[in-house]
Design a protein around this motif. Structure first.
Motif, mmCIF file in Angstrom:
data_model
loop_
_atom_site.group_PDB
_atom_site.id
_atom_site.type_symbol
_atom_site.label_atom_id
_atom_site.label_comp_id
_atom_site.label_asym_id
_atom_site.label_seq_id
_atom_site.Cartn_x
_atom_site.Cartn_y
_atom_site.Cartn_z
ATOM 1 N N HIS A 162 -10.222 -0.481 -1.589
ATOM 2 C CA HIS A 162 -8.865 -1.022 -1.511
ATOM 3 C C HIS A 162 -8.580 -2.031 -2.628
ATOM 4 O O HIS A 162 -7.421 -2.165 -3.037
ATOM 5 N N GLU A 163 -9.589 -2.706 -3.111
ATOM 6 C CA GLU A 163 -9.360 -3.576 -4.269
ATOM 7 C C GLU A 163 -8.955 -2.738 -5.477
ATOM 8 O O GLU A 163 -8.025 -3.092 -6.210
ATOM 9 N N ALA A 164 -9.637 -1.607 -5.684
ATOM 10 C CA ALA A 164 -9.282 -0.726 -6.793
ATOM 11 C C ALA A 164 -7.899 -0.115 -6.585
ATOM 12 O O ALA A 164 -7.109 0.010 -7.536
ATOM 13 N N LEU A 165 -7.562 0.242 -5.357
ATOM 14 C CA LEU A 165 -6.239 0.797 -5.070
ATOM 15 C C LEU A 165 -5.155 -0.260 -5.193
ATOM 16 O O LEU A 165 -4.020 0.041 -5.570
ATOM 17 N N GLY A 166 -5.491 -1.505 -4.856
ATOM 18 C CA GLY A 166 -4.532 -2.585 -5.017
ATOM 19 C C GLY A 166 -4.104 -2.747 -6.460
ATOM 20 O O GLY A 166 -2.923 -2.975 -6.754
ATOM 21 N N ALA A 167 -5.039 -2.610 -7.379
ATOM 22 C CA ALA A 167 -4.710 -2.742 -8.805
ATOM 23 C C ALA A 167 -3.740 -1.666 -9.257
ATOM 24 O O ALA A 167 -2.980 -1.871 -10.217
ATOM 25 N N SER A 168 -3.731 -0.523 -8.568
ATOM 26 C CA SER A 168 -2.790 0.548 -8.912
ATOM 27 C C SER A 168 -1.457 0.408 -8.190
ATOM 28 O O SER A 168 -0.552 1.207 -8.410
ATOM 29 N N LEU A 169 -1.332 -0.592 -7.297
ATOM 30 C CA LEU A 169 -0.125 -0.804 -6.484
ATOM 31 C C LEU A 169 0.210 0.432 -5.649
ATOM 32 O O LEU A 169 1.356 0.864 -5.566
ATOM 33 N N LEU A 170 -0.811 0.974 -4.994
ATOM 34 C CA LEU A 170 -0.640 2.201 -4.221
ATOM 35 C C LEU A 170 0.460 2.046 -3.173
ATOM 36 O O LEU A 170 0.473 1.095 -2.397
ATOM 37 N N LEU A 171 1.387 2.998 -3.140
ATOM 38 C CA LEU A 171 2.481 2.995 -2.169
ATOM 39 C C LEU A 171 2.112 3.720 -0.878
ATOM 40 O O LEU A 171 2.597 3.367 0.198
ATOM 41 N N GLU A 172 1.294 4.726 -0.972
ATOM 42 C CA GLU A 172 0.985 5.562 0.189
ATOM 43 C C GLU A 172 0.163 4.769 1.214
ATOM 44 O O GLU A 172 -0.634 3.906 0.856
ATOM 45 N N PRO A 173 0.339 5.086 2.529
ATOM 46 C CA PRO A 173 -0.170 4.234 3.614
ATOM 47 C C PRO A 173 -1.638 4.464 3.973
ATOM 48 O O PRO A 173 -1.984 4.695 5.149
ATOM 49 N N LEU A 174 -2.529 4.359 2.990
ATOM 50 C CA LEU A 174 -3.948 4.518 3.289
ATOM 51 C C LEU A 174 -4.462 3.339 4.108
ATOM 52 O O LEU A 174 -5.282 3.512 5.019
ATOM 53 N N LEU A 175 -3.990 2.139 3.807
ATOM 54 C CA LEU A 175 -4.418 0.953 4.558
ATOM 55 C C LEU A 175 -4.041 1.081 6.037
ATOM 56 O O LEU A 175 -4.901 0.873 6.908
ATOM 57 N N PRO A 176 -2.789 1.410 6.390
ATOM 58 C CA PRO A 176 -2.473 1.584 7.817
ATOM 59 C C PRO A 176 -3.300 2.672 8.491
ATOM 60 O O PRO A 176 -3.634 2.549 9.676
ATOM 61 N N LEU A 177 -3.615 3.750 7.765
ATOM 62 C CA LEU A 177 -4.460 4.800 8.338
ATOM 63 C C LEU A 177 -5.837 4.251 8.686
ATOM 64 O O LEU A 177 -6.380 4.525 9.764
ATOM 65 N N HIS A 178 -6.423 3.452 7.789
ATOM 66 C CA HIS A 178 -7.753 2.891 8.039
ATOM 67 C C HIS A 178 -7.729 1.914 9.211
ATOM 68 O O HIS A 178 -8.700 1.830 9.970
#
Length: 370
Positions: A74-90
């Protein structure tokens, strides 16, 4: 204690970073935000990378990795400003693993590992970040349950296959699974201020499946897992924000020299770096503390949200101020970093709310002796 990442954790980080650099550039992200904040092709790519099943046990088709690996990803995904809801899924997967029975886990976790989106729908209007602020009700209807109420700001709620919904059952909180499209459900999606997607979910005597009767414990666990993941993503966003700011300071010229040579601006950039590293340490602290008893875990995660929230606000504001007018334009990435940090600061309780949580859990030994 060894805080170095293992070879496997570094490989995971590098794999996510490579995908983000190759497939989730700024222009693609802007196009996704303009189209509504959710891209099914990106979601499929995340699933193919195994990220939807990152923390789901191998017995249910996932990768079976732990909190530190989730932090790294998630730190790596944060740097990309990911819009898709991977965090809520986890977060939803963590709730099912720890609080659902074996039948519910077998019904949902394999599907989630394969990309089926299930999210927590717990926020109600006027709740002010309190987990016990719930007016949604559940009543028995034979072998099933009927839920009535309204949930707000459900992450990507109009794309989810199902929601985990807390409701009042005999005066206490319980947690239910409600499938989108079931009779009595209606959902209205909308974009959020950072470009991602949320929804209003209305339940009118909608059928639900009981996930667990101790909804209060399930929500507390969901919030703590969510805070740890938010902290990791925030570190990634702040890292990207600082890098962009330093690049700008070393490129923008006044009086024939880069403005990064001005001592006052260099000091402000150094303060941004210090705030980032404080947040990075607290992100690691949060991930490690998820395995501790509830009282210790709850205190640690509240502390994390306070420090990370303060860092997010400082880094975001300094970045915009050091950039000047360009820092708030839609065409420039820093403005999107700032909006993402603002939204993360409000997710799973804002800084002020968790400052109250920290204060409420202070012991006599934590105060100053009279």
């Amino acid at each position: 204690m060894d805080f170095d990442f293992s070879d496997e954790q570094m490989q995971l980080r590098d794999a996510v970073q490579r995908w983000a650099e190759r497939s989730y550039g700024f222009e693609r992200r802007r196009a996704i935000a303009a189209a509504g904040g959710f891209d099914t092709n990106v979601w499929r790519e995340l699933t193919e990378l195994g990220l939807t099943g990152l923390t789901i046990p191998t017995a249910h088709g996932g990768m079976g990795l732990g909190a530190v690996e989730a932090m790294v990803a998630h730190e790596a995904l944060g740097a990309s400003l990911l819009l898709e809801p991977l965090l809520p899924l986890h977060v939803a997967a963590a709730v099912l693993q720890h609080h659902a029975d074996a039948a519910a886990q077998a019904a949902w976790l394999p599907r989630m590992a394969e990309g089926t989106l299930v999210v927590l729908a717990h926020v109600e209007r006027h709740g002010h970040h309190r987990l016990d602020a719930c007016t949604t009700t559940a009543v028995a209807d034979g072998a099933t349950w009927r839920l009535s109420g309204r949930k707000h700001v459900v992450p990507a709620g109009d794309h989810a296959a199902a929601w985990l919904v807390p409701a009042r059952l005999d005066g206490a909180l319980a947690l239910f699974g409600v499938e989108r499209g079931a009779p009595g459900t209606s959902v209205t999606g909308y974009p959020t201020q950072d470009g991602s997607r949320a929804a209003e979910v209305v339940l009118d005597n909608a059928p639900g499946q009981l996930v667990c009767r101790d909804g209060a414990a399930a929500l507390a666990w969901a919030q703590d897992v969510g805070i740890a993941l938010v902290a990791a993503q925030a570190v990634g966003v702040m890292d990207r924000t600082l890098a962009l700011t330093l690049e700008y300071l070393n490129t923008r010229k006044q009086f024939g020299v880069p403005i990064g040579s001005f001592q006052a601006l260099r000091h402000r950039a150094a303060d941004m770096k210090m705030a980032l590293e404080l947040a990075r340490g607290m992100s690691m602290y949060a991930s490690l503390r998820l395995a501790t008893p509830e009282a210790q875990r709850r205190q640690a995660l509240a502390r994390t949200k306070v420090q990370v929230g303060q860092s997010m606000r400082f880094v975001g504001q300094q970045a915009v101020q050091l950039h000047g007018g360009i820092g708030v334009t839609d065409e420039y990435l820093v403005s999107h970093c700032f909006k993402r940090l603002t939204q993360l600061e409000l997710t799973f309780g804002d800084t002020l709310h968790h400052l109250g949580e920290v204060a409420a859990r202070m012991t006599d030994e934590a105060g100053v002796a009279a």
